[in-house]
Design an enzyme around this catalytic site. Sequence first.
Site, PDB file in Angstrom:
ATOM      1  N   HIS A  94       0.803  -1.265   0.063  1.00  0.00           N
ATOM      2  CA  HIS A  94       0.136  -0.074  -0.131  1.00  0.00           C
ATOM      3  C   HIS A  94       0.732   1.362   0.098  1.00  0.00           C
ATOM      4  O   HIS A  94       2.069   1.245   0.512  1.00  0.00           O
ATOM      5  CB  HIS A  94      -0.898  -0.020   1.071  1.00  0.00           C
ATOM      6  CG  HIS A  94      -1.938   0.870   1.062  1.00  0.00           C
ATOM      7  ND1 HIS A  94      -1.656   2.447   1.554  1.00  0.00           N
ATOM      8  CD2 HIS A  94      -3.334   1.027   0.670  1.00  0.00           C
ATOM      9  CE1 HIS A  94      -2.735   3.107   1.339  1.00  0.00           C
ATOM     10  NE2 HIS A  94      -3.741   2.478   0.760  1.00  0.00           N
ATOM     11  N   GLU A 166      -3.826   2.331  -7.166  1.00  0.00           N
ATOM     12  CA  GLU A 166      -4.126   3.346  -6.495  1.00  0.00           C
ATOM     13  C   GLU A 166      -3.392   4.712  -6.607  1.00  0.00           C
ATOM     14  O   GLU A 166      -1.953   4.827  -5.927  1.00  0.00           O
ATOM     15  CB  GLU A 166      -4.044   3.165  -4.939  1.00  0.00           C
ATOM     16  CG  GLU A 166      -4.960   1.971  -4.547  1.00  0.00           C
ATOM     17  CD  GLU A 166      -5.262   2.099  -2.978  1.00  0.00           C
ATOM     18  OE1 GLU A 166      -6.679   1.948  -2.926  1.00  0.00           O
ATOM     19  OE2 GLU A 166      -4.491   1.968  -2.297  1.00  0.00           O
ATOM     20  N   SER A 212     -10.490   7.477  -3.103  1.00  0.00           N
ATOM     21  CA  SER A 212     -11.548   8.300  -2.971  1.00  0.00           C
ATOM     22  C   SER A 212     -12.990   7.694  -3.560  1.00  0.00           C
ATOM     23  O   SER A 212     -13.558   8.227  -4.176  1.00  0.00           O
ATOM     24  CB  SER A 212     -11.410   9.731  -3.259  1.00  0.00           C
ATOM     25  OG  SER A 212     -10.434  10.429  -2.511  1.00  0.00           O
TER      26      SER A 212
HETATM   27  P1  PGA Z   1      -9.589   6.172   0.299  1.00  0.00           P
HETATM   28  O1  PGA Z   1      -8.378   5.075   0.521  1.00  0.00           O
HETATM   29  O2  PGA Z   1     -10.762   5.369  -0.399  1.00  0.00           O
HETATM   30  O3  PGA Z   1      -9.807   6.812   1.820  1.00  0.00           O
HETATM   31  O4  PGA Z   1      -9.107   7.130  -0.726  1.00  0.00           O
HETATM   32  C1  PGA Z   1      -8.032   4.016  -0.325  1.00  0.00           C
HETATM   33  C2  PGA Z   1      -6.956   3.418  -0.007  1.00  0.00           C
HETATM   34  O5  PGA Z   1      -5.926   3.824   0.672  1.00  0.00           O
HETATM   35  O6  PGA Z   1      -6.867   2.076  -0.352  1.00  0.00           O
END
Ligand code: PGA
Length: 255
Positions: A94, A166, A212
Amino acid sequence: MELIIAANWKMHKTVSETIEFCRSLRSDEAAFSGVEVLICPPFTALAAAAEEMTGSPVKLGAQNMHREKQGAYTGEVSAPMLLEFGLEYVIVGHSERRHLMGEDDTLVAGKVEAAFASGLKPILCVGETEEEREQGVTGKVLERQLTAALENIAPENISKLVIAYEPVWAIGTGKAASAEDAENASGLIRNLVQSQFGKGAAAGLRIQYGGSVKAENIDSFVTLKNVDGALVGGASLEAVSFSALVQAARKAVRN
Ligand code: PGA
């Protein structure tokens, strides 16, 4: 391909908050059919989540693991420890771990390999920073992260792998990527996997978009050709909003 939607709670929820979430989510679980749903609580809440979710179609994942099975690694948790809770997935690489905890491509690659070796399915996170995006090197960053992470992976494991695209600038900012950006990056990821593992393997790979995602925008991502689900942070912390998100995704792909 079946959608896969994962809740990444990050460093949120005590045991009692986890129990409350699980009980609430279970009252909606019948409405999730056709979507693979999993929650990834912090390590300390895994036992409680496993107990609460017994018999549920909703699965469990962990947010991280160490590549070794055991040893002198203070504060770390290994795959055999996670498997005791009946976990199926583990998030690896991540961006918060890459950027805040200093995990590099080699370390992430070792975790992907160790996850497969232990029988856990890795959700491998990749994505560019805002600076990299502005420099126009998104493709190069994805290629570097993927080449390293998939170096020692057997082709038959690709169908068990989930890659989460991401973009770092979209995580927790409320500024989700456009559908076009998500599709471009996901298409690139599938092509990179295809060039290394062949067409069949690439077709069976599941790619999530993360950054998000919420109930109101999930439809624009899960209907994309190369996106097969979502990794959700903020919007996964309340059972009601996470349930709404899963149901919106299910509805979008059925229409
Ligand atoms: P978020 O995080 O949906 O709060 O943007 C996604 C993630 O970090 O996996």
